[in-house]
Design a protein around this motif. Structure first.
Motif, mmCIF file in Angstrom:
data_model
loop_
_atom_site.group_PDB
_atom_site.id
_atom_site.type_symbol
_atom_site.label_atom_id
_atom_site.label_comp_id
_atom_site.label_asym_id
_atom_site.label_seq_id
_atom_site.Cartn_x
_atom_site.Cartn_y
_atom_site.Cartn_z
ATOM 1 N N THR A 142 -30.186 62.370 -18.094
ATOM 2 C CA THR A 142 -31.026 61.326 -17.846
ATOM 3 C C THR A 142 -30.088 60.321 -17.232
ATOM 4 O O THR A 142 -30.276 59.438 -16.226
ATOM 5 C CB THR A 142 -31.954 60.940 -18.971
ATOM 6 O OG1 THR A 142 -32.643 61.720 -19.466
ATOM 7 C CG2 THR A 142 -32.584 59.716 -18.944
ATOM 8 N N THR A 143 -28.774 60.207 -17.796
ATOM 9 C CA THR A 143 -27.896 58.994 -17.213
ATOM 10 C C THR A 143 -27.389 59.374 -15.635
ATOM 11 O O THR A 143 -27.424 58.682 -14.980
ATOM 12 C CB THR A 143 -26.644 59.066 -18.266
ATOM 13 O OG1 THR A 143 -27.302 58.730 -19.334
ATOM 14 C CG2 THR A 143 -25.802 57.758 -17.745
ATOM 15 N N TRP A 144 -26.948 60.596 -15.487
ATOM 16 C CA TRP A 144 -26.672 61.044 -14.483
ATOM 17 C C TRP A 144 -27.566 60.753 -13.318
ATOM 18 O O TRP A 144 -27.613 60.438 -12.225
ATOM 19 C CB TRP A 144 -26.251 62.590 -14.492
ATOM 20 C CG TRP A 144 -25.822 63.150 -13.060
ATOM 21 C CD1 TRP A 144 -24.600 62.841 -12.367
ATOM 22 C CD2 TRP A 144 -26.549 63.836 -12.044
ATOM 23 N NE1 TRP A 144 -24.536 63.584 -11.223
ATOM 24 C CE2 TRP A 144 -26.004 64.290 -10.880
ATOM 25 C CE3 TRP A 144 -27.931 64.275 -12.160
ATOM 26 C CZ2 TRP A 144 -26.172 64.680 -9.945
ATOM 27 C CZ3 TRP A 144 -28.572 65.120 -10.961
ATOM 28 C CH2 TRP A 144 -27.809 65.439 -10.110
ATOM 29 N N TRP A 159 -30.186 58.773 -13.543
ATOM 30 C CA TRP A 159 -30.464 57.377 -13.190
ATOM 31 C C TRP A 159 -29.625 56.658 -12.159
ATOM 32 O O TRP A 159 -29.830 55.892 -11.431
ATOM 33 C CB TRP A 159 -30.217 56.542 -14.319
ATOM 34 C CG TRP A 159 -30.494 55.024 -14.501
ATOM 35 C CD1 TRP A 159 -29.597 54.219 -14.116
ATOM 36 C CD2 TRP A 159 -31.732 54.306 -14.458
ATOM 37 N NE1 TRP A 159 -29.957 53.067 -14.210
ATOM 38 C CE2 TRP A 159 -31.270 52.924 -14.406
ATOM 39 C CE3 TRP A 159 -32.996 54.518 -14.713
ATOM 40 C CZ2 TRP A 159 -32.336 51.970 -14.571
ATOM 41 C CZ3 TRP A 159 -33.997 53.662 -14.650
ATOM 42 C CH2 TRP A 159 -33.455 52.293 -14.517
ATOM 43 N N PHE A 160 -28.032 57.004 -12.197
ATOM 44 C CA PHE A 160 -27.185 56.450 -11.472
ATOM 45 C C PHE A 160 -27.106 57.166 -9.997
ATOM 46 O O PHE A 160 -26.469 56.690 -9.011
ATOM 47 C CB PHE A 160 -25.789 56.476 -12.161
ATOM 48 C CG PHE A 160 -25.727 55.280 -13.177
ATOM 49 C CD1 PHE A 160 -25.590 54.113 -13.005
ATOM 50 C CD2 PHE A 160 -25.741 55.825 -14.554
ATOM 51 C CE1 PHE A 160 -25.581 53.203 -13.972
ATOM 52 C CE2 PHE A 160 -25.720 54.743 -15.513
ATOM 53 C CZ PHE A 160 -25.629 53.402 -15.300
ATOM 54 N N SER A 161 -27.621 58.366 -9.927
ATOM 55 C CA SER A 161 -27.285 59.117 -8.949
ATOM 56 C C SER A 161 -28.552 59.088 -7.816
ATOM 57 O O SER A 161 -28.543 59.505 -6.880
ATOM 58 C CB SER A 161 -26.860 60.526 -8.971
ATOM 59 O OG SER A 161 -28.023 61.111 -9.926
ATOM 60 N N SER A 168 -31.558 57.904 -5.458
ATOM 61 C CA SER A 168 -31.657 56.750 -4.503
ATOM 62 C C SER A 168 -32.767 57.191 -3.491
ATOM 63 O O SER A 168 -33.098 58.378 -3.333
ATOM 64 C CB SER A 168 -30.555 56.634 -3.531
ATOM 65 O OG SER A 168 -30.135 57.734 -3.106
#
Length: 248
Positions: free
Chosen positions: A43-45, A47-49, A51
């Protein structure tokens, strides 16, 4: 048989757990922890990746402008502008031409005309679409600085509306060159307080002095009787007794 079953149950109750039994019990907990860690990392990966890319869209607002041309009616000279303001004199006819420009082709706009630093315009024009023009004659009643402001849309105020070919104001007659007409019996003046010419004075004298050959009418006394020569009376000296005796 009964004794055997009873003995077996007693053995189960009194037996101590072994290491294999503890690992078997904790295996499900470890599996849950691993699944939770994998889900958190994923989930963290994400969220930041993640676009979102969308094509750029340009939004341009409609613009509206008015080109102002003012000609002095007395000389036909163009009036110079100072940052959109025009200094106009009173009682002078100005020929104003407004040409609309811009991209507001559907509704167009109008021109608000008023005094500088005033809240409300004096009057406004009708709708003028880009490419159109409007002409009118303006005769200011006061010498002041006037502004011509282009506004997109429709006017919603209370100012007067101008149509093409309208005449704003009324020219007043110029009384500065007129001479004052004197009343009957008074000399004419040239407006500066000076008395009339010598010819006027001579005419007044001729009117008051009658001709020499004109005689006064009967029954009327002459206003100016002829002057007579008056001789002074000479007093005779009084003789005394001594003078009379010597004379004899």
């Amino acid at each position: 048989m009964k004794q055997w079953i009873k003995s077996r149950l007693d053995n189960l109750n009194h037996t101590s757990p072994t290491d294999d039994n503890i690992l078997r019990l904790l295996a499900t907990s470890f599996a849950g922890l691993v699944v939770c860690a994998v889900c958190l990392a994923g989930t963290t990966w994400a969220w930041f990746s993640a676009s979102v890319q969308a094509p750029l869209q340009k939004t341009a607002a409609a613009n509206y402008e008015i080109a102002v041309s003012i000609l002095d009616g007395s000389g036909g000279k163009p009036v110079e502008t100072a940052k959109g303001s025009y200094s106009l004199s009173e009682n002078v006819a100005y020929h104003v031409t407004l040409k609309a420009q811009g991209t507001a082709n559907e509704f167009g706009g109008y021109c608000a005309i008023g005094l500088e630093d005033a809240d409300e315009p004096l009057f406004h024009t009708c709708q003028i679409k880009p490419g159109g023009a409007l002409t009118f004659t303006m005769i200011p009643d006061t010498t002041d600085v006037y502004t011509f402001t282009a506004v997109w849309g429709e006017y919603s105020g209370t100012a007067d509306k101008l149509e093409n070919g309208a005449v704003v104001g009324q020219k007043q007659p110029d009384n500065s060159a007129e001479l004052s007409v004197p009343p009957a019996g008074e000399p004419a003046t040239d407006g500066s307080g000076s008395v009339g010419t010598d010819a006027g004075q001579q005419g007044e004298e001729d009117a008051t002095v009658p001709p020499a050959d004109s005689a006064p009418s009967e029954g009327t006394a002459s206003a100016n009787p002829p002057a007579t020569e008056s001789q002074p009376e000479v007093e005779e000296p009084v003789r005394t007794e001594s003078e009379s005796t010597s004379t004899e």
